[in-house]
Enzyme design. Structure first.
Site, PDB file in Angstrom:
ATOM      1  CB  CYS A 138      -1.058  33.609-119.073  1.00  0.00           C
ATOM      2  SG  CYS A 138      -2.163  33.707-120.407  1.00  0.00           S
ATOM      3  CG  HIS A 265       3.919  37.351-119.364  1.00  0.00           C
ATOM      4  ND1 HIS A 265       3.384  35.916-119.080  1.00  0.00           N
ATOM      5  CD2 HIS A 265       2.871  37.036-120.496  1.00  0.00           C
ATOM      6  CE1 HIS A 265       2.434  35.506-119.581  1.00  0.00           C
ATOM      7  NE2 HIS A 265       2.182  36.622-120.304  1.00  0.00           N
ATOM      8  CG  HIS A 299       2.066  32.403-123.530  1.00  0.00           C
ATOM      9  ND1 HIS A 299       1.734  31.157-122.336  1.00  0.00           N
ATOM     10  CD2 HIS A 299       1.379  33.263-123.628  1.00  0.00           C
ATOM     11  CE1 HIS A 299       1.313  32.217-121.400  1.00  0.00           C
ATOM     12  NE2 HIS A 299       0.647  33.318-122.002  1.00  0.00           N
TER      13      HIS A 299
END
Lengths: 369, 214
Positions: A138, A265, A299
């Site tokens: 990620c 995040h 996400h």
């Protein structure tokens, strides 16, 4: 010779919450989430995902997005431009489709399976001087931006195109389900009631150059760290994220008190949000406005670093703080969460990306000096 | 821009099938920890044990296909409508092997993973050369772990199904003493070839230096 400065001069994105970066920013400010519920990906289970719903293939959308960035730039083509790609799963969606149809590997094209598939696809439509692809889960496209920054700072390239790209695949959807971190509703980063994340797909493309344009935003530096803690769980005290943020501030000679906005995040999982909030609290206390925009975008995995860098660029250009959505009761009550979009004079924005393996990257963006 | 890299230490492992890792039990004595490691992670641990002069700095790693065994396990579980193994999923990302290195050796530095198809080794060298301009010593790694059931359905040219290369490097102003080219050994993955060539030839030179064109 002093190092070169790095400017973000053109950008565009596509995700479930907007077919353009401007549309995405409006959606964030209006709390309009692109997350929807689906039942076809996991048997007998409803999950919430961020799916790009357009009548084109994802590769066609990628090509079009790069063409839009080229049109917004001062370049005629990308022949003197380095391509830096960040992706977590690359061509996995294509591989899955072939393997689940054939039940064997024979018809899988290795060039279209791997992370490099994105650069390979783009090379059919554009000529680049060279390309390189990063895959660190990620943080992939945040690290791609970091590499682009370093290439320009050290005078190797004047133009670097960064592409963050990840598509929805059964591997990621069922994989995160196996880890027990998928939510059945739009996620609630930093809320006490959060129950997981929303896997999503996204494309984010940014052109970085060594000379500014009229509305350029500067990429001032990148901080990297490793948790050295656990493959899938961040250190609870947020030491890794804290270290990445400290490194970028030190590199850019910026004080924590000068940061005007943090795009966290903030995935909506219990482990991530607690760890990251601890890190932010340790370094910034309660004075810096914080939001996670993943309740709007989901996400987007390897694309999220680049997508959230674009959100920071727009926030700086417009001098508007992007709000949280679905944050009703913050777990960390001392942090300064942004609840509504509001105008705010600020010079610096920080964007965090945190990944499996304890890979942490913090980007510092700012109004040009 | 051209950057010269001094090769301070090097090592490589090649296996036609599965690579034997004679020291892995000593290097990772805890069985539970060892069992969680992917084959690529074990190869990286063994390679790290073979090289000298790297005291835990920045690491750049490359692999064209990453953790292929876990990827195949996931695909087969989806095909068979079986639940996915959470361990397989968390170990399927491309930065798994070096993340385990980070955990095992408490390395909290910048650790990046590249995947650039056949150009992977060359890209690791380029990225390593760019980073080495900062003056520190870096560990460059690349690996492929293709020894999975039915790989012959798709693999027609790679003889060495498991492979790994480690180079410990730093930037230098000295002239190159070793050309940067593909390994002459037939049947190695293209994705490790340039780094393998360096590792095969560096020990024969008093001072091995390569020129990397960024």
């Amino acid at each position: 010779m002093p190092p070169n400065s790095v400017f973000i001069n053109a950008f565009e994105s596509v995700c479930c919450a907007g077919e353009s970066s401007e549309a995405l920013f409006e959606a964030i400010c209006a709390h309009q989430s692109g997350i929807k519920t689906f039942t076809e990906f996991i048997h007998d289970k409803q999950i919430a995902l961020g799916k790009i719903e357009k009548p084109f293939s994802i590769d066609e959308i990628l090509e079009l997005t790069c063409k839009k960035v080229l049109a917004k730039s001062n370049l005629e083509n990308f022949e003197n431009t380095l391509l830096v790609v960040g992706s977590s799963v690359g061509g996995m969606q294509t591989t899955e489709a072939i393997f689940l149809r054939d039940h064997h590997y024979a018809n899988i094209d290795p060039k279209l399976h791997a992370i490099d598939a994105i650069a390979h696809t783009l090379s059919q439509h554009f000529t680049f001087s060279d390309d390189i692809s990063f895959s660190t889960a990620c943080t992939s496209s945040a690290n791609a931006l970091g590499y682009a920054h370093e290439m320009i700072v050290k005078g190797v390239y004047e133009n670097v195109l960064v592409v963050g790209f990840d598509t929805l695949s059964l591997t990621t959807i069922r994989g995160f389900d196996a880890l027990g971190v998928l939510s059945s509703r739009p996620c609630q980063p930093f809320d006490v009631s959060r129950d997981g994340m929303n896997v999503a797909e996204g494309i984010a493309v940014l052109l970085l150059q060594n000379k500014p344009h009229k509305e350029s935003i500067e990429l001032l530096g990148v901080g990297y760290s490793s948790d050295a803690h656990h493959m899938a769980h961040p250190s609870p005290d947020g030491a890794g994220a804290l270290c990445a943020m400290q490194k970028v501030l030190k590199y850019a000679h910026v004080q924590p008190s000068e940061i005007g906005y943090i795009n966290a995040h903030g995935t909506g999982t219990t482990a991530n949000d607690t760890s990251e909030a601890n890190a932010i609290e340790t370094l910034f206390g309660s004075h810096v406005p914080v939001s996670s925009t993943k309740s709007i975008t989901g996400h987007t995995l390897g694309a999220s670093g680049a997508l959230e860098a674009i959100i920071c660029v727009l926030a700086l250009q417009k001098q508007i703080l992007p709000p949280n959505t679905n944050l009703f009761e913050p777990e960390h009550k001392t942090l300064h969460f942004v609840n509504e979009a509001k105008t705010h004079r600020f010079r610096y924005a920080l964007s965090n990306s945190l990944a499996f393996g304890g890979n942490n990257t913090a980007l510092l963006l700012g109004l040009p000096q | 821009m051209k950057v010269n890299l001094e090769i301070l230490s090097s090592a490589y492992l090649l296996g036609v099938k599965s690579i034997e890792l004679p020291h892995i039990k000593e290097l990772v004595p805890q069985m539970m920890t060892r069992r969680r490691l992917t084959k690529a992670a074990k190869i990286c641990v063994e390679l790290l044990n073979c090289v000298e002069q790297f005291e835990g700095g920045r690491i750049l790693c490359g692999s064209a296909f990453g953790e292929l065994e876990t990827t195949a396990n996931i695909l087969n579980a989806i095909k068979d409508e079986q639940p996915l193994s959470p361990t397989d999923f968390q170990n399927s990302v491309y930065n798994t092997a070096v993340s385990y290195l980070s955990i095992l050796y408490h390395n909290q530095n910048e650790i990046l993973t590249l995947s650039c198809g056949d150009k992977t080794a060359l890209s690791v060298l380029k990225a390593g050369a760019l980073k080495a301009l900062d003056g520190d010593v870096l560990l460059l790694l690349c690996f492929e772990t293709l020894d999975i059931p039915n790989i012959e359905q798709i693999n027609h040219c790679i003889k060495y199904l498991e492979s790994g290369v480690a180079l410990v490097v730093r930037a230098t102003e000295e002239k190159a003493t070793l050309s940067l080219q593909k390994s002459e050994l037939a049947g190695v993955p293209n994705s490790i070839s340039e780094m393998l060539h360096v590792a095969q030839n560096a020990p024969t030179l008093e001072c091995a230096i390569i020129e990397v064109n960024l």
